[in-house]
Design a protein around this motif. Structure first.
Motif, PDB file in Angstrom:
ATOM      1  N   GLY A   1       0.683  -0.996  -0.037  1.00  0.00           N
ATOM      2  CA  GLY A   1       0.006   0.089  -0.053  1.00  0.00           C
ATOM      3  C   GLY A   1       0.810   1.192  -0.123  1.00  0.00           C
ATOM      4  O   GLY A   1       1.814   1.377   0.720  1.00  0.00           O
ATOM      5  N   ASN A   2       0.594   2.101  -0.980  1.00  0.00           N
ATOM      6  CA  ASN A   2       1.414   3.254  -0.948  1.00  0.00           C
ATOM      7  C   ASN A   2       0.553   4.506  -0.183  1.00  0.00           C
ATOM      8  O   ASN A   2      -0.310   4.961  -0.838  1.00  0.00           O
ATOM      9  CB  ASN A   2       1.745   3.724  -2.430  1.00  0.00           C
ATOM     10  N   TYR A   3       1.160   4.888   0.773  1.00  0.00           N
ATOM     11  CA  TYR A   3       0.600   5.998   1.476  1.00  0.00           C
ATOM     12  C   TYR A   3       0.149   7.491   0.705  1.00  0.00           C
ATOM     13  O   TYR A   3      -0.579   8.202   0.901  1.00  0.00           O
ATOM     14  CB  TYR A   3       1.582   6.499   2.661  1.00  0.00           C
ATOM     15  N   PHE A   4       1.275   7.614  -0.132  1.00  0.00           N
ATOM     16  CA  PHE A   4       1.098   8.864  -0.824  1.00  0.00           C
ATOM     17  C   PHE A   4       0.124   8.860  -1.987  1.00  0.00           C
ATOM     18  O   PHE A   4      -0.539   9.758  -2.131  1.00  0.00           O
ATOM     19  CB  PHE A   4       2.526   9.045  -1.581  1.00  0.00           C
ATOM     20  N   THR A   5      -0.182   7.613  -2.725  1.00  0.00           N
ATOM     21  CA  THR A   5      -0.795   7.615  -3.731  1.00  0.00           C
ATOM     22  C   THR A   5      -2.472   7.061  -3.468  1.00  0.00           C
ATOM     23  O   THR A   5      -3.369   7.033  -4.228  1.00  0.00           O
ATOM     24  CB  THR A   5      -0.469   6.689  -4.814  1.00  0.00           C
ATOM     25  N   GLY A   6      -2.495   6.235  -2.398  1.00  0.00           N
ATOM     26  CA  GLY A   6      -3.608   5.530  -1.890  1.00  0.00           C
ATOM     27  C   GLY A   6      -3.881   4.176  -2.677  1.00  0.00           C
ATOM     28  O   GLY A   6      -4.897   3.612  -2.854  1.00  0.00           O
TER      29      GLY A   6
ATOM     30  N   ILE B   1      -3.482  -0.807  -8.295  1.00  0.00           N
ATOM     31  CA  ILE B   1      -5.027  -0.738  -7.968  1.00  0.00           C
ATOM     32  C   ILE B   1      -5.285   0.562  -7.073  1.00  0.00           C
ATOM     33  O   ILE B   1      -4.589   0.631  -5.961  1.00  0.00           O
ATOM     34  CB  ILE B   1      -5.487  -2.115  -7.168  1.00  0.00           C
ATOM     35  N   PRO B   2      -6.189   1.522  -7.596  1.00  0.00           N
ATOM     36  CA  PRO B   2      -6.157   2.702  -6.923  1.00  0.00           C
ATOM     37  C   PRO B   2      -7.261   2.398  -5.548  1.00  0.00           C
ATOM     38  O   PRO B   2      -8.566   2.822  -5.604  1.00  0.00           O
ATOM     39  CB  PRO B   2      -7.130   3.558  -7.918  1.00  0.00           C
ATOM     40  N   PHE B   3      -6.943   1.557  -4.861  1.00  0.00           N
ATOM     41  CA  PHE B   3      -7.844   1.105  -3.583  1.00  0.00           C
ATOM     42  C   PHE B   3      -8.551   2.077  -2.947  1.00  0.00           C
ATOM     43  O   PHE B   3      -9.802   1.827  -2.707  1.00  0.00           O
ATOM     44  CB  PHE B   3      -6.973   0.117  -2.645  1.00  0.00           C
ATOM     45  N   ALA B   4      -7.863   3.103  -2.277  1.00  0.00           N
ATOM     46  CA  ALA B   4      -8.426   4.202  -1.641  1.00  0.00           C
ATOM     47  C   ALA B   4      -9.788   4.622  -2.160  1.00  0.00           C
ATOM     48  O   ALA B   4     -10.579   4.926  -1.928  1.00  0.00           O
ATOM     49  CB  ALA B   4      -7.376   5.047  -1.007  1.00  0.00           C
ATOM     50  N   GLN B   5      -9.401   5.256  -3.530  1.00  0.00           N
ATOM     51  CA  GLN B   5     -10.321   5.724  -4.287  1.00  0.00           C
ATOM     52  C   GLN B   5     -11.696   4.803  -4.699  1.00  0.00           C
ATOM     53  O   GLN B   5     -12.683   5.329  -4.589  1.00  0.00           O
ATOM     54  CB  GLN B   5      -9.855   6.090  -5.748  1.00  0.00           C
TER      55      GLN B   5
END
Length: 320
Positions: free
Chosen positions: A75-80, A94-98
């Motif tokens: 998981g990339n904190y900067f990109t979500g 994978i734009p998981f947060a979005q």
């Protein structure tokens, strides 16, 4: 409106755990789903959204949730985004947060699952009061959360701290899930322990072991643990081998950040002295003299699921 709750999500290679957390750090209710069940991330997120709704109901409305924090592999904190996670079935970026935010209507932040465990340990567990420590997660893979001067180390791109992928054996190294050979993870994760067991059984034809009663392709790290606890010599030797390699790696990790402690977290940590004794002996043997007898080796003080969920939930307080 006052928003007294956050959601913490621990996405593991096998299982995902969700919890609703209050401002005192109490997990009020939790739920789970099988990560590995879904080959399609869209289907997984649909089920995850259902679990979140179920966890929230009876405790809070969506309007009372400040945010969602998720700890995920890669998981990339900067990109979500989850980016090229070797232990998940979904490949690529994978734009998981979005994607999750679109489903549940609550702001989402994410970080590496081991970083989430480190935040949980620093806030609620064995690392309280420490400013320099490393959490090593021993599960489906091997992850790490590195804290220096009270700050998580993210690096310039959000991916610092992939200590499970330091190369331990350059010649004839095991192929790792990341595609390279000889990584620490290929030897000292739960899956690595099972691989070691299969190698021992195939190479030591005459050695007696209760592990021979299990189909060789079905052996798990828990089977090895159970056999070792029952006094099985081969199983105990497998843990010695695993612990020695971890200790060798830890001696290198100490050389670059001089932590006050290294904290073991995750399924394999349940092996207790079976794993800790060889780790400690191997680490001390391989340390530079200036570091000997200075670094504490500790087990997580939090229940396995709680640490990652609580650590991830801490991100939920910070989202916009």
């Amino acid at each position: 409106m006052d928003k007294p709750y956050v959601i913490g999500i621990d996405v593991g290679g096998t299982n995902t755990v969700v919890g609703i957390v209050d401002k005192r750090g109490q997990i009020l209710r939790s739920g789970s789903l099988k990560t590995a069940k879904h080959a399609n991330v869209e289907d997984y997120l649909d089920e995850l959204a259902e679990v979140i709704e179920d966890v929230i109901k009876d405790i809070a409305t969506k309007e009372q949730i400040k945010g969602i924090g998720a700890g995920t592999p890669n998981g990339n904190y900067f990109t979500g985004s989850i980016e090229f996670a070797p232990n998940l079935r979904w490949k690529g970026i994978i734009p998981f947060a979005q994607m999750l935010e679109e489903r549940v209507g609550i702001p989402v932040a994410l970080t590496n699952d081991a970083n989430a465990a480190a935040i949980g340990e620093m806030t609620y567990g064995a690392a309280r009061g420490m400013k320099d420590f490393i959490v090593i997660t021993l599960g489906t893979g091997v992850g790490s959360g590195i804290v220096v001067n009270g700050q998580l180390v993210y690096g310039h791109d959000g991916f610092a701290g992939e200590l499970g992928h330091v190369i331990m054996r350059r010649s004839n190294g095991r192929v790792c899930g990341c595609g390279r050979s000889g990584c620490l993870e290929a030897y000292t994760s739960a899956t690595g322990v099972a691989r070691t067991a299969r190698e021992y059984l195939e190479l030591q034809h005459d050695a007696k072991s209760q592990l021979r009663n299990i189909p060789i392709d079905e052996i798990t790290s828990k089977d090895v643990f159970d056999a070792a606890m029952a006094g099985d010599e081969m199983a105990k030797e497998i843990f010695r081998f695993t612990g020695e390699m971890l200790g060798e790696a830890f001696a290198d990790f100490v050389a670059f950040s001089s932590p006050e402690a290294i904290i073991l977290f995750g399924g394999l940590a349940k092996a207790g002295d079976l794993i800790m004794n060889p780790v400690r002996e191997s680490m001390e043997r391989n340390l530079l003299p200036i570091f000997k007898n200075k670094v504490k080796l500790l087990f997580s003080e939090l229940k396995e699921s709680d640490a990652a969920v609580l650590g991830a939930s801490a991100l939920g307080w910070e989202v916009r």
